[in-house]
Design a protein around this motif. Structure first.
Motif, PDB file in Angstrom:
ATOM      1  N   PHE A 178      -4.316   1.773  -9.865  1.00  0.00           N
ATOM      2  CA  PHE A 178      -4.819   1.100  -9.270  1.00  0.00           C
ATOM      3  C   PHE A 178      -4.401  -0.225  -9.102  1.00  0.00           C
ATOM      4  N   ARG A 179      -3.396  -0.418  -9.798  1.00  0.00           N
ATOM      5  CA  ARG A 179      -2.700  -1.419  -9.633  1.00  0.00           C
ATOM      6  C   ARG A 179      -1.119  -1.035  -8.753  1.00  0.00           C
ATOM      7  N   GLU A 180      -0.417  -2.204  -7.923  1.00  0.00           N
ATOM      8  CA  GLU A 180       1.048  -2.848  -7.184  1.00  0.00           C
ATOM      9  C   GLU A 180       2.014  -1.685  -8.260  1.00  0.00           C
ATOM     10  N   LEU A 181       2.457  -0.576  -7.090  1.00  0.00           N
ATOM     11  CA  LEU A 181       3.736  -0.307  -8.137  1.00  0.00           C
ATOM     12  C   LEU A 181       5.072  -1.019  -8.154  1.00  0.00           C
ATOM     13  N   GLY A 182       5.696  -0.537  -9.083  1.00  0.00           N
ATOM     14  CA  GLY A 182       7.272  -1.260  -8.959  1.00  0.00           C
ATOM     15  C   GLY A 182       8.187  -1.041  -8.400  1.00  0.00           C
ATOM     16  N   ALA A 183       9.111  -1.876  -8.084  1.00  0.00           N
ATOM     17  CA  ALA A 183      10.352  -1.553  -7.190  1.00  0.00           C
ATOM     18  C   ALA A 183      10.740   0.113  -7.563  1.00  0.00           C
ATOM     19  N   ASP A 184      10.940   0.015  -8.496  1.00  0.00           N
ATOM     20  CA  ASP A 184      11.528   1.772  -8.685  1.00  0.00           C
ATOM     21  C   ASP A 184      10.102   2.657  -9.403  1.00  0.00           C
ATOM     22  N   ASP A 204       1.271   3.346   1.626  1.00  0.00           N
ATOM     23  CA  ASP A 204       2.188   1.687   2.303  1.00  0.00           C
ATOM     24  C   ASP A 204       0.928   0.517   0.951  1.00  0.00           C
ATOM     25  N   MET A 205      -0.110   1.399   1.131  1.00  0.00           N
ATOM     26  CA  MET A 205      -1.067  -0.238   0.711  1.00  0.00           C
ATOM     27  C   MET A 205      -1.147   0.072  -1.105  1.00  0.00           C
ATOM     28  N   HIS A 206      -0.881   1.236  -1.410  1.00  0.00           N
ATOM     29  CA  HIS A 206      -1.420   0.915  -3.183  1.00  0.00           C
ATOM     30  C   HIS A 206      -1.064   0.314  -3.901  1.00  0.00           C
ATOM     31  N   GLY A 207      -2.738  -0.112  -3.983  1.00  0.00           N
ATOM     32  CA  GLY A 207      -3.160  -1.141  -5.649  1.00  0.00           C
ATOM     33  C   GLY A 207      -2.885  -2.106  -4.031  1.00  0.00           C
ATOM     34  N   LYS A 208      -3.042  -2.408  -3.267  1.00  0.00           N
ATOM     35  CA  LYS A 208      -3.143  -4.178  -2.678  1.00  0.00           C
ATOM     36  C   LYS A 208      -4.422  -4.246  -2.054  1.00  0.00           C
ATOM     37  N   TYR A 209      -5.713  -3.323  -2.178  1.00  0.00           N
ATOM     38  CA  TYR A 209      -6.692  -3.494  -1.494  1.00  0.00           C
ATOM     39  C   TYR A 209      -7.364  -2.733  -3.014  1.00  0.00           C
ATOM     40  N   PRO A 210      -8.663  -3.490  -3.059  1.00  0.00           N
ATOM     41  CA  PRO A 210      -9.852  -3.491  -4.381  1.00  0.00           C
ATOM     42  C   PRO A 210     -10.139  -1.655  -3.767  1.00  0.00           C
ATOM     43  N   PHE A 211     -10.734  -1.799  -2.313  1.00  0.00           N
ATOM     44  CA  PHE A 211     -11.130  -0.741  -2.120  1.00  0.00           C
ATOM     45  C   PHE A 211     -12.169   0.007  -3.523  1.00  0.00           C
ATOM     46  N   PRO A 212     -13.070  -1.128  -4.011  1.00  0.00           N
ATOM     47  CA  PRO A 212     -14.238  -1.074  -5.456  1.00  0.00           C
ATOM     48  C   PRO A 212     -15.124   0.804  -4.687  1.00  0.00           C
ATOM     49  N   GLU A 213     -15.577   0.883  -3.371  1.00  0.00           N
ATOM     50  CA  GLU A 213     -16.572   2.327  -3.544  1.00  0.00           C
ATOM     51  C   GLU A 213     -15.877   3.511  -3.815  1.00  0.00           C
ATOM     52  N   ALA A 214     -13.621   3.170  -2.861  1.00  0.00           N
ATOM     53  CA  ALA A 214     -12.806   4.350  -3.177  1.00  0.00           C
ATOM     54  C   ALA A 214     -12.557   4.355  -4.509  1.00  0.00           C
ATOM     55  N   THR A 215     -12.358   3.400  -5.130  1.00  0.00           N
ATOM     56  CA  THR A 215     -12.133   3.483  -6.645  1.00  0.00           C
ATOM     57  C   THR A 215     -12.986   3.881  -7.727  1.00  0.00           C
TER      58      THR A 215
END
Length: 318
Positions: A26-32, A170-181
């Motif tokens: 549930f957070r943005e991924l690093g570069a690698d 592509d938008m992994h971790g960028k939006y909270p999506f509380p219901e989907a979470t």
């Protein structure tokens, strides 16, 4: 400049499927950094099966009826994805289905479509019947209404498919999506021993029984009023007549449960909208309005004028 695709390390999928969501779910991924899903992309899982489709359709019917009842009564519907996910995980645990994550996802996906279709239909169908009463030339045909709702749902799904990769990957971790979470966490809980999923399903069943018994006692025996209002007492009636101010609370299980589901923050926002309508708009209209308005009761003012602030009371949660 062409962007090169980073190769996924082979050791990410080198072991068995994980039993819980990874830390970077549930957070943005690093570069690698790469995300390891619960379902191995190279493995075959049971997903679309007679069990998953049948249970999904059954839950869609049940929750469509529940959403339609609540929407027509209070002007807003609940999201069925979370309780359906709990039921799916609980059923697969009770039936001792191993590796049922794919089927549970299908059950949740099919069943959760109920609220989407109902939300549009319950606010459209009454208007068609009202038009039929005002204009005899307009006829309401069941087949046409059914096909319009069905095709509208299909059209919505077809429009959503092209955006799936963008929002999911592509938008992994960028939006909270509380219901989907929350839904994902429930579905992932079924990957473990099953004790947690059984507890969640048991909690849902017990809550449903409590709500049913509660409403039965209120409606059958009338131990207390379903809607408590200050207009029932002397000082409250005088306040309503002179200042058009009424304080009321619906004690039905559906509304109390809906407030619990959406959480304290959003429940307070909804309450604040209602307070604004009843404690600010109505007193102003009843005090400084035309003689026709000042002669009306607070309930009549709300029904005929204040509700126009938002369709179904949505804008101000009236």
């Amino acid at each position: 400049m062409e962007k090169r695709q980073t190769e996924i390390p082979a050791d990410i999928y080198s072991t068995a499927d994980p039993v819980e969501l990874p830390e970077n779910a549930f957070r943005e991924l690093g570069a690698d950094e790469h995300y390891r899903p619960l379902m191995h992309p190279a493995h075959d899982y049971k997903e679309v099966t007679p069990y998953s489709v049948g249970v999904g359709l059954l839950l869609a019917v049940i929750f469509s009826a529940a959403a339609a009842y609540l929407g027509l009564r209070v002007g807003q519907v609940f999201e069925a994805a979370i309780p359906i996910a709990i039921i799916a995980v609980g059923m697969s645990s009770a039936l001792k289905k191993n590796g049922a994550l794919g089927q549970n996802v299908m059950i949740q996906s099919i069943g959760a479509c109920s609220g989407v279709i109902v939300a549009g239909a319950i606010f459209t169908l009454p208007s068609l019947f009202i038009l039929q009463g005002s204009y005899p030339d307009i006829t309401v045909n069941f087949i046409e209404i059914f096909l319009s709702s069905l095709l509208g749902g299909v059209l919505g799904i077809l429009f959503f498919i092209p955006f799936r990769k963008y929002f999911v990957k592509d938008m992994h971790g960028k939006y909270p999506f509380p219901e989907a979470t929350a839904t994902t966490q429930v579905l992932a809980s079924g990957q473990g021993t099953g004790a947690g999923s059984r507890a969640q399903a048991r909690l849902l069943v017990v809550a449903s029984l409590i709500g049913g018994v509660y409403d039965y006692i209120v409606s059958t025996f009338g131990f207390w009023a379903e809607e408590v209002s200050t207009a029932f007492c002397g000082w409250g009636a005088a306040l309503a007549e002179k200042c058009k101010i009424v304080v009321s609370c619906n004690t039905g299980a559906a509304l109390l449960g809906l407030g619990y589901i959406v959480g304290l923050k959003y429940a307070f926002v909804i309450f604040a909208g209602s307070a604004f309508v009843w404690w600010v708009i109505l007193p102003l209209m009843g005090t400084y309005g035309t003689p026709e308005l000042t002669a009306l009761s607070p309930d009549a003012l709300f029904a005929d004028y204040a509700r126009l602030i938002g369709i179904g009371g949505i804008a101000m949660a009236g």
